[in-house]
Enzyme design. Structure first.
Site: not given
Length: 487
Positions: A179, A231-232, A236, A254, A289, A389
């Site tokens: 996805k 992703g963030s 996560g 990650e 990231c 972030e």
């Protein structure tokens, strides 16, 4: 969701080797962030569509797992060949949908096929071992694939992540349901089309849709025991919770980073200034990231450093991502654009603006979402600009006194993905590499990923490692076999 008649044709999903639209016909419009114009449409998959994709993958897995490693290797190399043949087409899909300059997207397309070839080459390494035991007994281990693997990837490297992150699970004998981000799905959908006739039907399924529906259905599916997400950290943690509510799953994450670049006074300042610009990934609009978004410079060279870096950022050419001369392009979508603008206003309250800070809106950019490479100085280590972030072209700088002060400030973060140090003192470099809380450390270098080395984070930056043999083995389960051989 679009209901107008003057829209582009729908790019279908790949499920079981065939074109599929959403079960309810729902679609998502995708925009070019440099122009604000609609450039494509694709399905917004429902839970029923996710179920179909997982069923197709489960069926295909029974055939794919029985392929010899050499046959899987041949198939992945052939897939890499197809990506190389369609490199221009694929990279321009990413340029149009993601907003990153074409020079970077070309490198992404090249990395995509290289990662497939790397894991194809590693496929014979998913092996067990024997253990000495009694004379009339044999004990050995096997490594076997999980089955159906769910992969959820972000918007910043659409093609590269789509190809690279399916490589290890496919090489290990799993089937994949991929996805992509709902903001950048076109290259992944095209990848699904190109896989047909090379991979058995159902080995790679590409589904598109919103995270709250499509992504959540994939995470919670009981037949998906192995998941990976990029992703963030916030998302996560949500994935961990949702997955645990379904059943016990093995998950690689990650996640975010607020990565320090530490410059000691004895460093080569010319090289360090260039690295600070490169490490922040302004050519991806800071949307990485791994970006070194916290700049820590020793007091004696601090003012010179930030002023020279600011001048270098001001010289970067911003503009049309499709132009080979463009250095930095457009922010990928409206929510991210709004977030970056918010942090620039925060930065103006928390620090001293050295470069950038300007934003192009609808009136002066033809609908494009552009933010100049931005540098703030004198940011307190506890300030929001130093702790949160941003995932945009905003760099926060502060000074430090000595090694202990530098290390304390470098580790003062919930994240621990990457870190970089510039110094001419080998002892300082080795101490920092040992002491910093990060999963990937550069000394007198930034951003370079060496093939075959593990990438992943400490603390809230994730769980697991990717890009090396550990990633391949993580897509297998170990089984021990004990046999009695009677006379």
């Amino acid at each position: 969701m679009s209901s107008t008649q003057n829209q582009p044709a729908i790019t279908a999903m790949t499920i079981g080797g065939t074109d599929r639209l959403a079960a309810d016909g729902a679609t998502i419009d995708t925009l070019n962030p440099a122009t604000g114009k609609v450039i494509g449409r694709f399905p917004a998959a429902t839970k029923a569509d996710v179920d179909s994709a997982v069923d197709a993958a489960a069926t295909a897995f029974e055939e794919w797992r029985r392929f010899s490693p050499q046959r899987r290797q041949q198939a992945l190399n052939a897939f890499a060949d197809i990506i190389d043949q369609h490199q221009d087409e694929l990279m321009h899909l990413d340029v149009a949908e993601n907003g990153t300059p074409v020079r970077e997207m070309r490198r992404d397309a090249q990395k995509a096929s290289r990662q497939l070839r790397y894991f194809a080459w590693l496929s014979l390494e998913a092996k067990g071992h024997t253990v000495p035991t009694d004379w009339d007994r044999v004990n050995f281990s096997l490594r076997q694939p999980w089955g159906v693997v769910g992969k959820i990837i972000p918007f910043n490297h659409p093609l590269m992540f789509a190809a690279a992150k399916i490589a290890a699970p496919l090489a290990a004998g799993n089937a994949v349901v991929l996805k992509p981000s709902e903001f950048t799905s076109l290259s992944a959908l095209r990848l699904g089309e190109l896989s047909r006739g090379i991979l058995p039907d159902g080995v790679l399924n590409v589904i598109t849709g919103y995270g709250a529906t499509t992504g959540d259905s994939l995470v919670r599916h009981p037949d998906v025991r192995r998941l990976a997400f990029i992703g963030s950290a916030t998302t996560g943690r949500a994935i961990q919770r949702a997955a645990a509510e379904a059943n016990v799953k093995n998950i690689t994450l990650e996640l975010g980073g607020k990565n320090p670049l530490v410059v000691f006074g004895d460093a080569d300042i010319d090289k360090a200034v260039a690295a600070a610009q490169r490490g922040m990934n302004f050519t991806w609009q800071g949307q990485s990231c791994g970006s070194t978004s916290r700049l820590l410079v020793q007091e004696e060279v601090y003012e010179e450093f930030v002023n020279r870096l600011g001048a270098s950022l001001d010289a970067m050419k911003q503009g049309d991502p499709a132009d080979e001369g463009t250095d930095t392009g457009a922010i990928v979508n409206e929510p991210q654009f709004a977030k970056v603008k918010m942090y620039i206003e925060i930065g103006k309250q928390e620090g001293r603006l050295i470069a950038g800070g300007t934003v192009s809106g609808d009136e002066d950019s033809g609908g494009g979402m552009f933010v100049r490479p931005t540098l703030f100085a004198d940011i307190d280590p506890g300030a929001r600009l130093a702790q949160e972030e941003i995932f945009g072209p905003v760099l926060a700088a502060t000074s430090f006194r000595d090694y202990d002060d530098a290390l304390r400030k470098a580790n003062d973060s919930q994240y621990g993905l990457t870190a970089s140090v510039f110094t001419s003192d080998l002892r300082t470099a080795m101490r920092f590499a040992r002491d910093v809380e990060a999963g990937y450390v550069w000394v007198n270098e930034v951003s370079r990923h060496v093939e075959g080395t593990a990438f992943g984070g400490y603390k809230d930056s994730g769980v697991g490692r990717e890009e090396d043999i550990d990633e391949l083995l993580s897509y297998t389960q170990a089984k021990n076999v004990h046999i009695v051989c009677e006379d």
